[in-house]
Enzyme design. Structure first.
Site, PDB file in Angstrom:
ATOM      1  N   SER A 142      38.663  39.880  35.938  1.00  0.00           N
ATOM      2  CA  SER A 142      37.641  39.692  36.975  1.00  0.00           C
ATOM      3  C   SER A 142      37.211  41.070  37.456  1.00  0.00           C
ATOM      4  O   SER A 142      37.945  42.057  37.279  1.00  0.00           O
ATOM      5  CB  SER A 142      38.260  38.922  38.155  1.00  0.00           C
ATOM      6  OG  SER A 142      37.414  38.971  39.291  1.00  0.00           O
ATOM      7  N   TYR A 155      44.657  36.642  44.569  1.00  0.00           N
ATOM      8  CA  TYR A 155      43.787  36.733  43.387  1.00  0.00           C
ATOM      9  C   TYR A 155      43.604  38.191  42.962  1.00  0.00           C
ATOM     10  O   TYR A 155      43.748  38.537  41.787  1.00  0.00           O
ATOM     11  CB  TYR A 155      42.446  36.098  43.728  1.00  0.00           C
ATOM     12  CG  TYR A 155      41.505  35.897  42.569  1.00  0.00           C
ATOM     13  CD1 TYR A 155      41.579  34.757  41.774  1.00  0.00           C
ATOM     14  CD2 TYR A 155      40.511  36.830  42.268  1.00  0.00           C
ATOM     15  CE1 TYR A 155      40.693  34.552  40.721  1.00  0.00           C
ATOM     16  CE2 TYR A 155      39.627  36.639  41.228  1.00  0.00           C
ATOM     17  CZ  TYR A 155      39.724  35.492  40.453  1.00  0.00           C
ATOM     18  OH  TYR A 155      38.838  35.304  39.406  1.00  0.00           O
TER      19      TYR A 155
END
Ligand code: NAD
Length: 260
Positions: A142, A155
């Protein structure tokens, strides 16, 4: 292009993983799909891969937060498909909350699924790739593997961890034909992001439209969502001979987000 190879794509019943699995099948690879969802829909998808692309497609519903289930998944791929040539660590979840309110079980889930699962799939697949002298490991990381955003402690931590794991494995497999890279997407409009829009709206006390415009795409200079098909095309390139010198890379596909 990938005839005779087998691609295991985790979290491929939805979103980015589904696009990658479909692209791998289109490129000629047999595919093992994985993830949760409606049984009939998953079976229809599995069968469509076989019918549309003339490859073999299998499914395992292994819960990747469970190391024993991951051993079962890799065992299934070995028994039914002769091993994993292309491993795409894609399954992931998100939870958005300030750190002092972050539920401990959400932290544990995100670290287990978004980071530790990749450790297990890689440790169980690398030897087989080395033996064949060819392997591709692609981690769906990401932009959050490179930069942070508030309220995403678990995350961001897991994705930064994936960055380290990617670089380490790139070194460990380099001389045996194995390549390990991470794709770092910005925002892709998948079910995961739908959930995040709702969570962020709640955490910040603003509307969902404001989250899309002022929070998500505010970070993305192109002001456009990245598409799952674009990410799948990058995964395909990484499996091609033209991509064989790319190793240990963090490949940003974020419309310029982390350039800022
Ligand atoms: P998604 O919610 O559409 O798909 C997630 C997949 O993971 C589904 O197939 C789901 O069934 C599976 N899954 C969830 N828990 C699982 C478990 N315990 N065991 C096995 N499978 C499980 O999400 P997505 O947006 O396609 O995200 C895929 C990956 O891309 C994630 O790693 C995510 O962090 C990453 N990513 C997404 C975006 C985005 O904007 N959507 C951006 C950057 C990175």
């Amino acid at each position: 292009m990938l005839n005779g190879k087998t691609a295991l794509v985790t979290g491929s019943t939805s979103g980015i993983g589904k696009a990658i699995a479909t692209r791998m099948a289109k490129d000629g690879a047999n595919v093992v799909i994985n993830g949760f969802g409606d049984e009939a829909e998953i079976e229809a998808y599995r069968k469509s891969l076989e019918d549309d692309f003339g490859v073999r497609a299998g499914y395992s519903g292994a819960d990747l937060t469970d190391p024993a289930a991951i051993e079962g998944l890799i065992g299934y791929a070995a028994g039914e498909f002769g091993g994993v040539d292309i491993l795409v660590n894609n399954a992931g979840v998100q939870h958005v909350a300030p750190i002092d309110e972050f539920p401990v079980e959400k932290w544990n889930l995100i670290i287990a699924l978004n980071l530790t699962a990749a450790f297990h799939t890689i440790r169980l697949s690398l030897a087989g790739m080395r033996e064949k002298g060819w392997g591709r490991i692609i981690n769906t990381a990401s932009a959050h593997a490179l930069v942070a955003s508030p309220y995403k402690a678990a995350y961001v931590s897991a994705k930064h961890g994936i960055a380290g794991l990617t670089k380490t494995i790139a070194l460990e497999g380099a001389e045996q034909g194995v390549r390990c890279n991470a794709i770092c997407p910005g925002y892709v409009h998948t079910p995961l992001v739908d959930g995040q829009i709702k969570d962020t709206a709640r955490a910040r006390g603003i509307s969902e439209e404001e989250v899309k415009r002022d929070v998500l795409l505010a970070a993305q200079p192109t002001k456009e969502f990245v598409t799952s098909d674009q990410i799948a095309a990058m995964a395909s390139f990484l499996c091609s001979e033209d991509g064989a010198s790319i190793n240990g890379a963090m490949l940003q596909m974020d419309g310029g987000w982390v350039a800022q």
